[in-house]
Design a protein around this motif. Sequence first.
Motif, mmCIF file in Angstrom:
data_model
loop_
_atom_site.group_PDB
_atom_site.id
_atom_site.type_symbol
_atom_site.label_atom_id
_atom_site.label_comp_id
_atom_site.label_asym_id
_atom_site.label_seq_id
_atom_site.Cartn_x
_atom_site.Cartn_y
_atom_site.Cartn_z
ATOM 1 N N VAL A 226 -14.834 -2.619 -31.246
ATOM 2 C CA VAL A 226 -15.147 -3.014 -32.619
ATOM 3 C C VAL A 226 -16.601 -2.686 -32.934
ATOM 4 C CG1 VAL A 226 -15.358 -4.967 -34.209
ATOM 5 C CG2 VAL A 226 -13.425 -4.855 -32.599
ATOM 6 N N PHE A 227 -16.822 -2.032 -34.091
ATOM 7 C CA PHE A 227 -18.165 -1.683 -34.542
ATOM 8 C C PHE A 227 -18.521 -2.300 -35.887
ATOM 9 C CE2 PHE A 227 -18.446 1.197 -31.088
ATOM 10 C CZ PHE A 227 -19.772 1.607 -30.986
ATOM 11 N N SER A 228 -17.537 -2.826 -36.605
ATOM 12 C CA SER A 228 -17.825 -3.379 -37.928
ATOM 13 C C SER A 228 -16.782 -4.430 -38.287
ATOM 14 C CB SER A 228 -17.825 -2.265 -38.982
ATOM 15 O OG SER A 228 -17.981 -2.772 -40.273
ATOM 16 N N ILE A 229 -17.265 -5.527 -38.896
ATOM 17 C CA ILE A 229 -16.378 -6.623 -39.312
ATOM 18 C C ILE A 229 -16.787 -7.089 -40.708
ATOM 19 C CG2 ILE A 229 -15.573 -8.965 -38.808
ATOM 20 C CD1 ILE A 229 -16.473 -8.455 -35.883
ATOM 21 N N ASN A 230 -15.813 -7.255 -41.582
ATOM 22 C CA ASN A 230 -16.045 -7.859 -42.886
ATOM 23 C C ASN A 230 -15.023 -8.971 -43.092
ATOM 24 O OD1 ASN A 230 -18.242 -6.382 -44.268
ATOM 25 N ND2 ASN A 230 -16.902 -4.628 -43.949
ATOM 26 N N TYR A 231 -15.510 -10.135 -43.534
ATOM 27 C CA TYR A 231 -14.644 -11.296 -43.772
ATOM 28 C C TYR A 231 -14.665 -11.585 -45.263
ATOM 29 C CZ TYR A 231 -12.689 -15.999 -43.061
ATOM 30 O OH TYR A 231 -11.916 -17.119 -43.082
ATOM 31 N N THR A 232 -13.509 -11.517 -45.908
ATOM 32 C CA THR A 232 -13.434 -11.636 -47.360
ATOM 33 C C THR A 232 -13.046 -13.054 -47.792
ATOM 34 O OG1 THR A 232 -11.124 -10.920 -47.392
ATOM 35 C CG2 THR A 232 -12.802 -9.202 -47.555
ATOM 36 N N SER A 233 -13.244 -13.321 -49.062
ATOM 37 C CA SER A 233 -12.996 -14.666 -49.585
ATOM 38 C C SER A 233 -11.526 -15.056 -49.550
ATOM 39 C CB SER A 233 -13.531 -14.781 -51.009
ATOM 40 O OG SER A 233 -12.899 -13.836 -51.859
ATOM 41 N N ASP A 234 -10.630 -14.082 -49.456
ATOM 42 C CA ASP A 234 -9.206 -14.405 -49.352
ATOM 43 C C ASP A 234 -8.770 -14.539 -47.898
ATOM 44 O OD1 ASP A 234 -9.485 -11.757 -48.732
ATOM 45 O OD2 ASP A 234 -7.883 -11.037 -50.058
ATOM 46 N N GLU A 235 -9.771 -14.762 -47.024
ATOM 47 C CA GLU A 235 -9.533 -15.043 -45.604
ATOM 48 C C GLU A 235 -8.851 -13.889 -44.878
ATOM 49 O OE1 GLU A 235 -7.502 -18.822 -45.481
ATOM 50 O OE2 GLU A 235 -9.419 -19.872 -45.407
ATOM 51 N N LYS A 236 -9.326 -12.693 -45.166
ATOM 52 C CA LYS A 236 -8.883 -11.516 -44.422
ATOM 53 C C LYS A 236 -10.069 -10.938 -43.663
ATOM 54 C CE LYS A 236 -5.141 -10.252 -47.591
ATOM 55 N NZ LYS A 236 -4.623 -9.203 -48.518
ATOM 56 N N ILE A 237 -9.808 -10.460 -42.452
ATOM 57 C CA ILE A 237 -10.845 -9.885 -41.600
ATOM 58 C C ILE A 237 -10.602 -8.379 -41.527
ATOM 59 C CG2 ILE A 237 -11.944 -9.940 -39.342
ATOM 60 C CD1 ILE A 237 -10.574 -12.720 -38.947
ATOM 61 N N GLU A 238 -11.521 -7.606 -42.093
ATOM 62 C CA GLU A 238 -11.400 -6.150 -42.088
ATOM 63 C C GLU A 238 -12.262 -5.593 -40.956
ATOM 64 O OE1 GLU A 238 -12.715 -5.277 -46.008
ATOM 65 O OE2 GLU A 238 -10.833 -5.903 -46.957
ATOM 66 N N VAL A 239 -11.647 -4.795 -40.092
ATOM 67 C CA VAL A 239 -12.295 -4.375 -38.854
ATOM 68 C C VAL A 239 -12.285 -2.842 -38.744
ATOM 69 C CG1 VAL A 239 -12.302 -4.583 -36.332
ATOM 70 C CG2 VAL A 239 -11.486 -6.495 -37.752
ATOM 71 N N VAL A 240 -13.388 -2.287 -38.245
ATOM 72 C CA VAL A 240 -13.465 -0.861 -37.914
ATOM 73 C C VAL A 240 -13.797 -0.750 -36.431
ATOM 74 C CG1 VAL A 240 -14.621 1.334 -38.337
ATOM 75 C CG2 VAL A 240 -14.252 -0.254 -40.238
ATOM 76 N N ALA A 241 -12.978 -0.007 -35.701
ATOM 77 C CA ALA A 241 -13.207 0.222 -34.280
ATOM 78 C C ALA A 241 -13.247 1.724 -34.019
ATOM 79 C CB ALA A 241 -12.103 -0.429 -33.445
ATOM 80 N N TYR A 242 -13.971 2.118 -32.965
ATOM 81 C CA TYR A 242 -14.052 3.524 -32.571
ATOM 82 C C TYR A 242 -13.678 3.667 -31.106
ATOM 83 C CZ TYR A 242 -16.719 4.165 -36.881
ATOM 84 O OH TYR A 242 -17.113 4.199 -38.190
ATOM 85 N N ASP A 243 -13.190 4.852 -30.748
ATOM 86 C CA ASP A 243 -12.886 5.116 -29.350
ATOM 87 C C ASP A 243 -14.170 5.489 -28.595
ATOM 88 O OD1 ASP A 243 -13.360 7.833 -29.908
ATOM 89 O OD2 ASP A 243 -11.228 8.284 -30.170
ATOM 90 N N ARG A 244 -14.034 5.899 -27.335
ATOM 91 C CA ARG A 244 -15.214 6.136 -26.489
ATOM 92 C C ARG A 244 -16.121 7.247 -27.015
ATOM 93 N NH1 ARG A 244 -14.915 3.456 -21.555
ATOM 94 N NH2 ARG A 244 -12.809 2.890 -20.844
#
Length: 333
Positions: free
Chosen positions: A72-90
Amino acid sequence: MAVTEFRLGKRDLSQPWDVSQIVTNIKWTTDIDFAAGELVFTILEVNEGFFPSNGDSVCFKWDNNRTFFGYVFSINYTSDEKIEVVAYDRLRYFKNQDTIVWPVGNALQRFNSIMARTSTPHDNLATATANLPAEVSDGKTYFDMLKSAFEATHAQSGNRYAMRDVYGLVQFIRVATNNGAYISDRTTTIIGDGSLLIDFTFGSSIDELYNVVKLIRETEDEQKRTVYTTKTSNSDSSQRRYGTLQVVEKADDKLNDSQMQDRANQLLRQYNKEKVTLTINAIGHEAIRAGTRFYISIQDLRDIGIGTREVLATKVTHNFKHDWTMTIDAEID
């Protein structure tokens, strides 16, 4: 077809958390143009004390196929209680910078050296024999170092190489040759009429085409005066078809006249090509990812002279929803 495993955990894979029932909007993108594989997804927040952290590991399987492993490299938590995640491989870690003094050697040796330096699990699915001169890479990213080596090898030998991460294992692959010899990932999969195809977009351009190459070397004579030596390579047939499109490049001052002419001829072969783009939207298929060669058989393309043939997937985005689809940027040799 569905998500059969989706786990987040600590970097050492401890404390795994199964989110397979609450993950949605999964999009996986791979690209052979020296970019990390990316996984974007959304987690529906639940009140069980779980929240992902940057650096966490991500393991994803679709229909029991090992699809993505990364961090995981990025996380955003929104007001509607959703967690948006960006991950990268090696491959994301090959954006790290370093200084390396390279001895004479080939692209595979440089790849293996960087893998060892970064303690990256890897596999060699091809060989490279074209020798590259000694050089110093000062403050460059590992991606830039390998890109330089791969491009020089392509210009010298006609063999084109790439690297990719396959569920945590970084592979050195050959994606194209001048004579159709060994390719690392060649499938018999056909995308076309009645076979996976949804739609396509085709285009061609000569904006980046050159049919006259002038190579100029600057040296100093005994009186310290600058001496310019020019070698030219051109294509009469291309000039008749497109008009004169000329580029001038500087040559290494260590090249002799014969080597300069060879280099000019190499550059002409590289530049004297129409840029053809083909974007395909298709039903998802587990065999297709960046670096894969597959076949197209599309009547509308045959109507303009592009028959059934093998193409190279340079960038692929898989969208994992109820209807699994993929968008492919393909290169026609």
